[in-house]
Design an enzyme around this catalytic site. Structure first.
Site, PDB file in Angstrom:
ATOM      1  CE1 TYR A 160     -16.359 -23.360  49.811  1.00 40.65           C
ATOM      2  CE2 TYR A 160     -16.007 -25.513  49.723  1.00 40.65           C
ATOM      3  CZ  TYR A 160     -15.932 -24.082  50.263  1.00 40.65           C
ATOM      4  OH  TYR A 160     -16.307 -24.078  51.482  1.00 40.65           O
ATOM      5  CB  THR A 216     -14.415 -26.073  53.041  1.00 44.24           C
ATOM      6  OG1 THR A 216     -15.812 -26.181  53.212  1.00 44.24           O
ATOM      7  CG2 THR A 216     -13.323 -25.747  52.849  1.00 44.24           C
ATOM      8  CE  LYS A 264     -19.152 -22.400  59.482  1.00 42.55           C
ATOM      9  NZ  LYS A 264     -19.476 -23.491  58.150  1.00 42.55           N
ATOM     10  CB  SER A 320     -19.116 -31.876  57.922  1.00 40.07           C
ATOM     11  OG  SER A 320     -19.680 -29.973  58.048  1.00 40.07           O
ATOM     12  CD  GLU A 380     -39.136 -16.463  79.331  1.00 39.09           C
ATOM     13  OE1 GLU A 380     -40.451 -16.036  78.798  1.00 39.09           O
ATOM     14  OE2 GLU A 380     -38.525 -14.960  79.682  1.00 39.09           O
ATOM     15  CB  THR A 406     -16.993 -25.366  59.129  1.00 39.22           C
ATOM     16  OG1 THR A 406     -17.150 -25.093  58.059  1.00 39.22           O
ATOM     17  CG2 THR A 406     -14.989 -25.207  59.103  1.00 39.22           C
ATOM     18  CG  ASP A 407     -21.821 -25.857  56.613  1.00 33.27           C
ATOM     19  OD1 ASP A 407     -20.513 -25.510  56.647  1.00 33.27           O
ATOM     20  OD2 ASP A 407     -22.113 -26.522  56.213  1.00 33.27           O
TER      21      ASP A 407
HETATM   22  N1  LIG Z   1     -16.219 -25.330  55.473  1.00 32.15           N
HETATM   23  C1  LIG Z   1     -16.604 -26.202  55.592  1.00 32.15           C
HETATM   24  O1  LIG Z   1     -16.174 -27.202  55.043  1.00 32.15           O
HETATM   25  C2  LIG Z   1     -17.684 -25.950  54.887  1.00 32.15           C
HETATM   26  C3  LIG Z   1     -18.768 -26.999  54.015  1.00 32.15           C
HETATM   27  N2  LIG Z   1     -19.731 -27.016  54.030  1.00 32.15           N
HETATM   28  C4  LIG Z   1     -18.577 -28.400  55.465  1.00 32.15           C
HETATM   29  O2  LIG Z   1     -19.250 -28.886  56.307  1.00 32.15           O
HETATM   30  O3  LIG Z   1     -18.443 -29.675  54.535  1.00 32.15           O
END
Ligand SMILES: NC(=O)C[C@H](N)C(=O)O
Length: 378
Positions: free
Chosen positions: A76, A62, A215, A109, A335, A142-143
């Protein structure tokens, strides 16, 4: 033309506007916003002496995303803007480092595979061996950013700063977070204090440990945090550290990307009520060398599936108990009798991080005692 050190700098906020303006120009949306001047960084900042050389390895995400309109913060396309444009949009980076970019991939990602992870790791390692490279920044979606950050923390044998950075909003959105996050990443990668601190992640003004950070929400810029807290912050082109990582990483790691050419398959099975054995046996049939049980609570296994998991282990696939809870840590023999069943516990690694550590560890050993030691030490 001013000499580089005297060039008027832009504030992080202005940098953010500049990126949005430049990229909106590129996709034909809003006109550019005015830029503000900023004083030179204070004494003691990374710019005082020779400016460090920082390479930005761009992988997409992103932070390189573009939407049709500035109001599109969640709708986007990721991985659109090339690295040269990302760099051009944050001129304030030139105040802290000599920056150059390489486009390694251009993907979201979630589409990362082990092949990309290894290629990226090898490139980071290669660059950091060069005398003319002081630090590396990786722009990333970010994923799966937390997986890549942990992977690099485990396998790149260098003390030089490695900073992974992403954004939650595309570059074209109002109040896009990518430009400031990137400026912070370059600042951290240029900082002497970042040397030996393991892989870092700069999001939302914070410096997080790549080992720990995860995340936690899917929308807002404050998405990344760690149960053990951030290591510090970047404020106006200067790093402020308050903690250092304790666990083994990078130069104290026994793993080395230069000797890793593939990773074994590791599956995650998500725990819930009313599970079924096929979720585990399908992973074994697919060739998984380990299954991370993202169990409920303490990494628990439903009573009616204990025999399935004992059988999985007896047939040679490792069973690693992690938890779907996110925070806390899984204790051995709590457990479930891990000693008796020859299972491993993931300590404080969440399932996706346990998957990375298991895959890396399996390149060296499949002995469960050794694997458990690795889960305690890293
Ligand atoms: N905020 C992001 O970067 C999410 C995006 N789906 C990625 O991981 O490339």
């Amino acid at each position: 033309m001013y000499p580089a050190q005297l060039r008027p700098a832009r504030s992080p906020r202005a940098a953010r506007f500049a990126l949005a303006a430049l990229l909106l120009g590129a996709v034909g949306a809003l006109p550019g916003a005015p830029l503000q001047a900023r004083e030179m960084p204070e004494a003691g900042s990374a710019t005082e002496a020779r400016k460090p050389n920082v390479v930005i390895l761009a992988t997409g995400g992103t932070i390189a995303g573009a939407g049709a309109d500035a109001s599109n913060s969640a709708t986007y396309q990721a991985a659109k803007v090339p690295v040269d444009k990302l760099i051009a949009a944050v001129p304030a980076m030139a105040n802290v480092a000599n920056v150059r970019g390489e486009q390694v991939f251009q993907i979201a990602s979630e589409s990362f595979t082990d092949a990309q992870l290894i290629q990226l790791g090898k490139r980071v390692s290669q660059l950091l061996k060069q005398d003319d490279v002081d630090g590396v920044v990786i722009t990333h979606g970010t994923d799966t950013l937390e997986e890549t950050a942990l992977f690099l923390n485990l396998v790149v044998r260098s003390d030089k700063p490695i900073v992974v950075v992403g954004s939650m909003r595309p570059s074209t959105a109002i109040s896009a977070d990518g430009a400031l996050n990137l400026l912070d990443a370059v600042t951290a990668a240029s900082s002497k204090e970042a040397v030996g601190k393991g892989v870092l992640v700069t999001m939302n003004d914070y410096i997080q440990a790549g080992r720990d950070v995860t995340k936690r929400t899917n929308i807002v810029p404050s998405a990344f945090s760690s149960q053990w807290g951030p290591l510090g912050m970047v404020v106006e082109g200067k790093t402020y550290f308050f903690r250092a990582p304790y666990k083994r990483h990078n130069t104290s790691s026994e793993f080395d990307i230069d000797t890793i050419d593939s990773l074994p398959l590791v599956a995650i099975v998500y725990g819930s009520g009313n599970m079924f054995p096929g979720a585990y046996t399908a992973a074994v049939d697919a060739g998984a060398k380990a299954i991370v049980n993202a169990g409920t609570g303490n990494g628990s296994v439903p009573g009616y599936l204990v025999d399935t998991l004992k059988d999985v282990r007896q047939k040679g696939t490792l069973v690693i108990r992690s938890s779907r809870v996110g925070d806390g840590f899984v204790l051995r023999n709590a457990e479930q009798p891990d000693d008796k069943y020859d299972w491993v516990v993931a300590h404080d690694f969440n399932p996706q991080k346990a998957k990375i550590l298991a895959a890396v560890a399996l390149t060296k050993t499949s002995d469960t005692k050794e694997l458990q030691r690795i889960f305690w030490e890293y």
